[in-house]
Design an enzyme around this catalytic site. Structure first.
Site, PDB file in Angstrom:
ATOM      1  N   VAL A  67      -0.713   7.487  -1.082  1.00 38.78           N
ATOM      2  CA  VAL A  67      -0.832   6.046  -1.347  1.00 38.78           C
ATOM      3  C   VAL A  67      -1.047   5.791  -2.838  1.00 38.78           C
ATOM      4  O   VAL A  67      -0.164   5.302  -3.533  1.00 38.78           O
ATOM      5  CB  VAL A  67      -1.979   5.416  -0.522  1.00 38.78           C
ATOM      6  CG1 VAL A  67      -2.090   3.920  -0.828  1.00 38.78           C
ATOM      7  CG2 VAL A  67      -1.771   5.651   0.958  1.00 38.78           C
ATOM      8  N   CYS A  68      -2.221   6.123  -3.318  1.00 38.69           N
ATOM      9  CA  CYS A  68      -2.614   5.747  -4.675  1.00 38.69           C
ATOM     10  C   CYS A  68      -1.960   6.593  -5.751  1.00 38.69           C
ATOM     11  O   CYS A  68      -2.019   6.249  -6.936  1.00 38.69           O
ATOM     12  CB  CYS A  68      -4.131   5.766  -4.802  1.00 38.69           C
ATOM     13  SG  CYS A  68      -4.906   4.551  -3.717  1.00 38.69           S
TER      14      CYS A  68
END
Length: 203
Positions: A125-126
């Site tokens: 995700v990040c």
């Protein structure tokens, strides 16, 4: 003993150098660290701390980011990183994708570097989201694979595969420090190089 007397242009070099790269460290906060399932957590912290020390040793610009600290929903960056980086400004945001935060993107562009060495939690995700956006905006992205972690090994690997397919260039922290050092004749950083490398890898 035949190293070239003059080193390659450190700005134009296709490899990473202290003069052409920046380090982005995203969301190494207690909740994220505790949720990692793709790697031993102590090893993860040791590896991201090594990356921070590498950035400091070679004077690489660092963009350090957190999510939801100012809202009170999350805790700050783990102390192992901040103790190394000292007073590096921290960009706090609410967006899951750091590249959708204007202050973060402005901080990255302010480094003046096009090669971005990136580490984030979670990988899937990040790391993936801002890395894909950075690639789309014309940056080169170098995910530090052993300083990142995901919610599962499958998620971590899938994230890295997606980035590689998009043109990112995966690296490890050992590969990175050797790429930046490049030659034992560059004596100013040799003691720090040895200290970082052998603290984890041993003699």
């Amino acid at each position: 003993m035949t190293s070239y007397a003059k080193i390659r242009d450190p700005i134009a070099d296709h490899l990473l150098t202290p003069q052409n790269a920046a380090v982005l460290i995203i969301d190494y906060q207690p909740v994220q660290v505790s949720s990692i399932a793709s790697r031993d957590k102590r090893q993860l912290v040791a590896n991201i701390t090594a990356l921070a020390r590498i950035a400091k040793l070679y004077a690489l610009p660092v963009v350090l980011a957190t999510v939801n600290v100012s809202t009170g929903r999350n805790q700050p960056t783990i102390h192992q990183i901040t103790e190394v980086l000292g007073d590096v400004p921290i960009v706090d945001r609410t967006s899951i994708n750091a590249w959708e935060d204007r202050d973060f993107v402005a901080a990255v562009k302010a480094t003046g570097r096009k090669k971005l060495i990136m580490a984030a939690l979670w990988t899937e995700v990040c790391l993936v989201h801002p890395a894909l956006d950075a690639l789309a905006d014309g940056f080169e992205v170098y995910p530090v694979v052993d300083a990142c972690g995901g919610t599962s090994l499958e998620a971590h690997n899938a994230g890295l595969e997606r980035l590689a397919q998009a043109g990112a260039k995966p690296t490890s922290w050992v590969q990175l420090i050797c790429e930046l050092q490049r030659d034992w004749n560059r004596e100013a950083t040799v003691p720090g190089f040895a200290d970082i490398l052998f603290a984890i890898e041993g003699h």
